[in-house]
Design an enzyme around this catalytic site. Sequence first.
Site, PDB file in Angstrom:
ATOM      1  N   HIS A  74       3.810  -5.539   9.569  1.00  0.00           N
ATOM      2  CA  HIS A  74       4.802  -6.042  10.539  1.00  0.00           C
ATOM      3  C   HIS A  74       4.049  -6.880  11.561  1.00  0.00           C
ATOM      4  O   HIS A  74       3.153  -6.358  12.244  1.00  0.00           O
ATOM      5  CB  HIS A  74       5.503  -4.877  11.223  1.00  0.00           C
ATOM      6  CG  HIS A  74       6.189  -3.953  10.267  1.00  0.00           C
ATOM      7  ND1 HIS A  74       7.534  -4.038   9.968  1.00  0.00           N
ATOM      8  CD2 HIS A  74       5.716  -2.914   9.512  1.00  0.00           C
ATOM      9  CE1 HIS A  74       7.856  -3.105   9.088  1.00  0.00           C
ATOM     10  NE2 HIS A  74       6.776  -2.400   8.791  1.00  0.00           N
ATOM     11  N   HIS A 134      11.910  -0.576   3.105  1.00  0.00           N
ATOM     12  CA  HIS A 134      11.259   0.682   3.436  1.00  0.00           C
ATOM     13  C   HIS A 134      12.149   1.808   2.893  1.00  0.00           C
ATOM     14  O   HIS A 134      13.356   1.841   3.174  1.00  0.00           O
ATOM     15  CB  HIS A 134      11.154   0.864   4.952  1.00  0.00           C
ATOM     16  CG  HIS A 134      10.079   0.045   5.609  1.00  0.00           C
ATOM     17  ND1 HIS A 134       9.958  -1.305   5.446  1.00  0.00           N
ATOM     18  CD2 HIS A 134       9.080   0.420   6.456  1.00  0.00           C
ATOM     19  CE1 HIS A 134       8.922  -1.736   6.166  1.00  0.00           C
ATOM     20  NE2 HIS A 134       8.364  -0.717   6.791  1.00  0.00           N
ATOM     21  N   GLU A 174       9.740   6.914   3.374  1.00  0.00           N
ATOM     22  CA  GLU A 174       8.701   7.159   4.392  1.00  0.00           C
ATOM     23  C   GLU A 174       9.053   8.489   5.061  1.00  0.00           C
ATOM     24  O   GLU A 174       8.334   9.471   4.919  1.00  0.00           O
ATOM     25  CB  GLU A 174       8.659   6.010   5.410  1.00  0.00           C
ATOM     26  CG  GLU A 174       7.620   6.203   6.525  1.00  0.00           C
ATOM     27  CD  GLU A 174       7.688   5.105   7.605  1.00  0.00           C
ATOM     28  OE1 GLU A 174       8.720   4.421   7.723  1.00  0.00           O
ATOM     29  OE2 GLU A 174       6.682   4.973   8.356  1.00  0.00           O
ATOM     30  N   ASP A 185       0.504  -1.732   7.774  1.00  0.00           N
ATOM     31  CA  ASP A 185       1.789  -1.470   8.448  1.00  0.00           C
ATOM     32  C   ASP A 185       1.807  -2.060   9.866  1.00  0.00           C
ATOM     33  O   ASP A 185       2.324  -3.156  10.065  1.00  0.00           O
ATOM     34  CB  ASP A 185       2.077   0.041   8.461  1.00  0.00           C
ATOM     35  CG  ASP A 185       3.567   0.364   8.540  1.00  0.00           C
ATOM     36  OD1 ASP A 185       4.387  -0.570   8.528  1.00  0.00           O
ATOM     37  OD2 ASP A 185       3.907   1.570   8.590  1.00  0.00           O
ATOM     38  N   ASP A 186       1.275  -1.335  10.840  1.00  0.00           N
ATOM     39  CA  ASP A 186       1.245  -1.782  12.237  1.00  0.00           C
ATOM     40  C   ASP A 186      -0.166  -1.523  12.788  1.00  0.00           C
ATOM     41  O   ASP A 186      -0.386  -0.582  13.554  1.00  0.00           O
ATOM     42  CB  ASP A 186       2.290  -1.013  13.058  1.00  0.00           C
ATOM     43  CG  ASP A 186       3.691  -1.181  12.504  1.00  0.00           C
ATOM     44  OD1 ASP A 186       4.285  -2.242  12.737  1.00  0.00           O
ATOM     45  OD2 ASP A 186       4.164  -0.268  11.801  1.00  0.00           O
ATOM     46  N   HIS A 228       2.436  -5.106   3.247  1.00  0.00           N
ATOM     47  CA  HIS A 228       3.250  -4.299   4.164  1.00  0.00           C
ATOM     48  C   HIS A 228       2.615  -4.371   5.544  1.00  0.00           C
ATOM     49  O   HIS A 228       1.738  -3.563   5.877  1.00  0.00           O
ATOM     50  CB  HIS A 228       3.357  -2.859   3.652  1.00  0.00           C
ATOM     51  CG  HIS A 228       4.277  -1.983   4.439  1.00  0.00           C
ATOM     52  ND1 HIS A 228       4.861  -0.843   3.924  1.00  0.00           N
ATOM     53  CD2 HIS A 228       4.727  -2.075   5.713  1.00  0.00           C
ATOM     54  CE1 HIS A 228       5.614  -0.279   4.847  1.00  0.00           C
ATOM     55  NE2 HIS A 228       5.538  -0.999   5.958  1.00  0.00           N
TER      56      HIS A 228
HETATM   57  N1  HPA Z   1       8.725   2.099   9.312  1.00  0.00           N
HETATM   58  C1  HPA Z   1       9.908   1.608   9.671  1.00  0.00           C
HETATM   59  N2  HPA Z   1      10.042   0.584  10.502  1.00  0.00           N
HETATM   60  C2  HPA Z   1       8.952   0.006  10.988  1.00  0.00           C
HETATM   61  C3  HPA Z   1       7.702   0.468  10.653  1.00  0.00           C
HETATM   62  C4  HPA Z   1       7.585   1.559   9.754  1.00  0.00           C
HETATM   63  O1  HPA Z   1       6.495   2.039   9.372  1.00  0.00           O
HETATM   64  N3  HPA Z   1       6.825  -0.324  11.323  1.00  0.00           N
HETATM   65  C5  HPA Z   1       7.532  -1.230  12.020  1.00  0.00           C
HETATM   66  N4  HPA Z   1       8.835  -1.031  11.838  1.00  0.00           N
HETATM   67 ZN    ZN Z   2       6.467  -0.654   7.738  1.00  0.00          ZN
END
Ligand code: HPA
Ligand code: ZN
Length: 305
Positions: free
Chosen positions: A10, A184, A187, A265-266, A8
């Site tokens: 991006h 996703h 969340e 994630d990011d 996971h």
């Molecule tokens: N959630 C949804 N979209 C996203 C995320 C995330 O954590 N990171 C980059 N795009």
């Molecule tokens: Zn994500």
Amino acid sequence: MRPKAELHLHIEGTLEPELVVELALRNRLELPTFDPEAIRARYDFADLQSFLDIYYENMAVLRTEQDFYDLAAAYLRRAQDQGVRRAEIFFDPQAHLVRGVPLEVVFGGLTAALKDSPVSADLILCFLRDRGAEEAERVLRAALPYREGFIGVGLDSAEVGYPPSLFRRVFEIAAAEGLHRVAHAGEEGGPDYVWEALDILHVSRVDHGIRAMEDPALVARLRDERIPLTVCPLSNVRLRAVPSLQDHVLPAMLDEGLLVTINSDDPAYFGGYVEDNYRALQRELGMTDDQLDLLARNSLEAAFA
Ligand code: HPA
Ligand code: ZN
């Protein structure tokens, strides 16, 4: 360092402020500031949307194949340093198409970087759920000439108000193309989003999925079918999906016997790459080496390759 997969991630979320500045200068673009620390100082997020606003703004410096190559190459080097043996990497083609950057440029740069990668890596094409299902379908069809360049599709961006069921058709097309499917869900959205991802999109992994813990029948389903969840602890704290790491449902997910994996994630935005997430669990939650080893083994089991 324990060998692990990152499932996971991006690629646009690995764009460090230093690279934002470098690419803006290279492409002769204006920025509100050319000081990386001033860019970083803005990374105080109230929720998913407040992050997405800056995430989309920053990625506007990505213009050329070389930019996408440099972005992915930098991540892959760091992934190797963090013990990653396998990376399944999300990218957001629509976020580039809307700025006039063609698919050819995005695929060209990313796939070239993956070909030179020190770790095994593949791409998963994500649809921006807040841009709707029709556009998602157009993008998937436009990406089919690059079918060899990606192994699956995902669903990301603003979650609440854009349930998985809207994307039934485009996921059916992806299935017919032999693509892996992930989304996703759970969340910020509730357990109903996770149910829809499973029952309507037929995903084989759920990204985040932390709110699944609110529904015991859903927890049982995830456990019985051994459906992997790609949890991102530092992301959840920074986007305030949980108040603090100490309040995270991760230990409860492990107690329930779920196939949980740890991911970043990011990482350029959330204060750490994947091994930093593992270390935070050790430091803040007192997780043992055995627990961390299990999480790492889970990630290798949950990988598509
Ligand atoms: N959630 C949804 N979209 C996203 C995320 C995330 O954590 N990171 C980059 N795009
Ligand atoms: Zn994500």
